[in-house]
Every structure is written in C-alpha cells, then in structure tokens.
Design an enzyme around this catalytic site. Structure first.
Site, PDB file in Angstrom:
ATOM      1  N   ASP A  58       6.265  -1.006  -7.093  1.00 18.38           N
ATOM      2  CA  ASP A  58       7.174  -0.925  -8.232  1.00 18.38           C
ATOM      3  C   ASP A  58       7.185  -2.218  -9.035  1.00 18.38           C
ATOM      4  O   ASP A  58       6.625  -3.241  -8.611  1.00 18.38           O
ATOM      5  CB  ASP A  58       8.603  -0.641  -7.741  1.00 18.38           C
ATOM      6  CG  ASP A  58       8.770   0.784  -7.243  1.00 18.38           C
ATOM      7  OD1 ASP A  58       7.976   1.654  -7.633  1.00 18.38           O
ATOM      8  OD2 ASP A  58       9.702   1.025  -6.450  1.00 18.38           O
TER       9      ASP A  58
ATOM     10  N   TYR B 135       4.288  -3.805   5.354  1.00 16.69           N
ATOM     11  CA  TYR B 135       5.117  -4.400   4.310  1.00 16.69           C
ATOM     12  C   TYR B 135       5.922  -5.559   4.891  1.00 16.69           C
ATOM     13  O   TYR B 135       6.409  -5.487   6.024  1.00 16.69           O
ATOM     14  CB  TYR B 135       6.089  -3.377   3.711  1.00 16.69           C
ATOM     15  CG  TYR B 135       5.484  -2.497   2.657  1.00 16.69           C
ATOM     16  CD1 TYR B 135       5.402  -2.910   1.327  1.00 16.69           C
ATOM     17  CD2 TYR B 135       4.987  -1.236   2.974  1.00 16.69           C
ATOM     18  CE1 TYR B 135       4.852  -2.094   0.346  1.00 16.69           C
ATOM     19  CE2 TYR B 135       4.428  -0.414   2.001  1.00 16.69           C
ATOM     20  CZ  TYR B 135       4.367  -0.851   0.701  1.00 16.69           C
ATOM     21  OH  TYR B 135       3.824  -0.053  -0.271  1.00 16.69           O
TER      22      TYR B 135
END
EC number: 5.4.99.12
Length: 264
Positions: A54, A113
């Site tokens: 994003d 992540y």
C-alpha cells in the site's frame, strides 16, 4: 523472443502511492514499466509483483518478474541498466533468468513481513515515515505469549480490512517474533506466513499492542480468531512501519516453522 527475468528490489514507499499501477499516481510498478518502455524503445513490458504494498509501505525484498522482448540481456547488465534509470528510492539487488513457469506471485511459498514501532515519547521526525509510533507502556512478554495464538492455520477474517478482494480468508502463520531493539528504542515484529490478507499484518500488530498495553487479555486473540468479525479489532497500525522483508519461493526453512506440532 521473450526472456523472463526475476528481480529482487528494495524501495522506500513514503513517496509512492503503493506498488500497483494507478492512473496519474506515482507507483512502484509504473516507475519500473516506464523504465522498461524506454529500454525497449516504446514496447510496454508488464511487471508482475509478488504482492501489492500500500501507499507508504516499504520493501526490503520485493520480487517482480517480467518478460523482456528481444535479445537476452545478461543479468548483471539488466541490474545496471534498471538501476541507472531508477529514482533514488528504488534499487534492484538481484536478478535471475527464469523459465516461463515461474511467476512472482503464484510461485510463492511464503512471505515475511516486518513491522517497526518507535517507543519514543514524541514522534521522531527522522522516523515518522519509517516506523509506527506507540508512546505508552508495553509488556513485551505478554505480546510474545499472545503471538503464539496466531500460529497455525486459521480463518483470519477478523484481521482482514474491508476492501480486500479475496474471499478465502484461511492462511497459515509459520513464525512470529517480537523483540525490542534497545539502541533504536523500537519494538520489531516479524511475521512469516503462507500469505497475508489486506492490512492483516497491520491489524495483528494493532491487536498485539493493545495486549501489551493491558487493553486486552493475553489470550484474547483466540476469541478474536473464532469470532471471524473485523469489528473485534478496529485499529490498524500505521502503514509507515511495515516492510515486505522477504519472499520465499522454496519451502519455509525449519527454523521458521514454529507452527509445527500445533493442533490445527
């Protein structure tokens, strides 16, 4: 003739409107495709990414692939050529020539992540685009204990933001690690899983911070998972602290398989 290139890259997501190509927006995919169009003298080369980060999200080990038309360029020259055309917030670190069966997204075995949270009392102006921020009390041991409840295969509907396109919310979390970086006064969260839903990592971090701040019971995530209700975790950690750290195309190494032996 087409040559399929697999490339690993890092980028600072602060000034990008995410990875995915969007009209009239500065995106990572768009920046790379513009460079490839110049290299091919006007031919569009479509870039496929391992995932869509994003706006404001960073990458240490994002992976892409593309099919380059014409004469095959040696891998070291491809890195040099693309890096010479990149802005300073993107750099390519590795390049391989693959067969046509490889796909940056569909060949994935897992993703890693990392999320960084600054514990400074006030927002550090030099970290504001690269960490989340939490100035309140945190009990790291409680968060570490709570994180065990995320391991294994679950329906993660409660941790999926609205707006996601994927109906199947079942994912497997292989590894979670939470530690404090004393020198930087940060908490580092690492998650390795088969895949992650839209904003899933940021929502998990928000829930763990609430546990560390005694706003949730230590094992509340068990209840949240079973509820399959996004309203159970309304907070989402800031995009600025999230990094796509590594993409796995081979089986997940045993040292990261904390889920093994669990009753799933």
């Amino acid at each position: 003739m087409l040559t399929r290139y697999k490339m690993t890259m890092s980028y600072d997501g602060h000034l990008f409107h995410g990875f995915q190509l969007q009209p009239d927006q500065r995106t990572v995919q768009g920046t790379i495709e513009d460079a490839l169009k110049k290299m091919t003298k006007g031919k569009r080369v479509i870039v496929q990414g391992s995932g869509r980060t994003d706006a404001g999200v960073h990458a240490v080990g994002q992976v892409i692939h593309f099919d380059y038309p014409g004469k095959t360029i040696p891998v070291h020259r491809m890195i040099l050529a693309l890096n010479s055309m990149m802005p300073t917030d993107i750099v390519f670190t590795d390049c391989q020539i693959m067969d046509e069966n490889f796909h940056a997204r569909y060949s994935i075995k897992g993703k890693w992540y990392r999320y960084r949270v600054s514990l400074d009392h006030f927002v550090n102006p030099f970290k504001r685009f690269y960490t989340g921020h939490f100035q309140y009390h945190l009990d790291i041991k409680k968060m570490q204990e709570a994180a065990k409840d995320l391991l294994g295969t679950h329906d993660f509907t409660s941790f999926a933001a609205s707006g996601g396109q994927i109906e199947d919310k079942v994912r497997t979390i292989y590894y979670v690690n939470i530690r404090k970086n004393e020198e930087e006064n940060e908490i580092i969260f690492d998650f390795i899983g088969s895949g992650f839903l839209y904003n899933m990592v940021r929502i998990m971090v928000a829930a763990l911070l609430e546990i560390g701040n005694d706003r949730r019971p230590v094992h509340d995530l068990k209840r949240v998972i079973l509820a399959k209700d996004r309203q159970e975790v309304r907070q989402t950690a800031q995009a600025s602290g999230l990094y796509l750290y590594h993409v796995f195309y081979d089986e997940i190494p045993q040292k990261y398989r904390q889920d093994q032996g669990l009753m799933i």
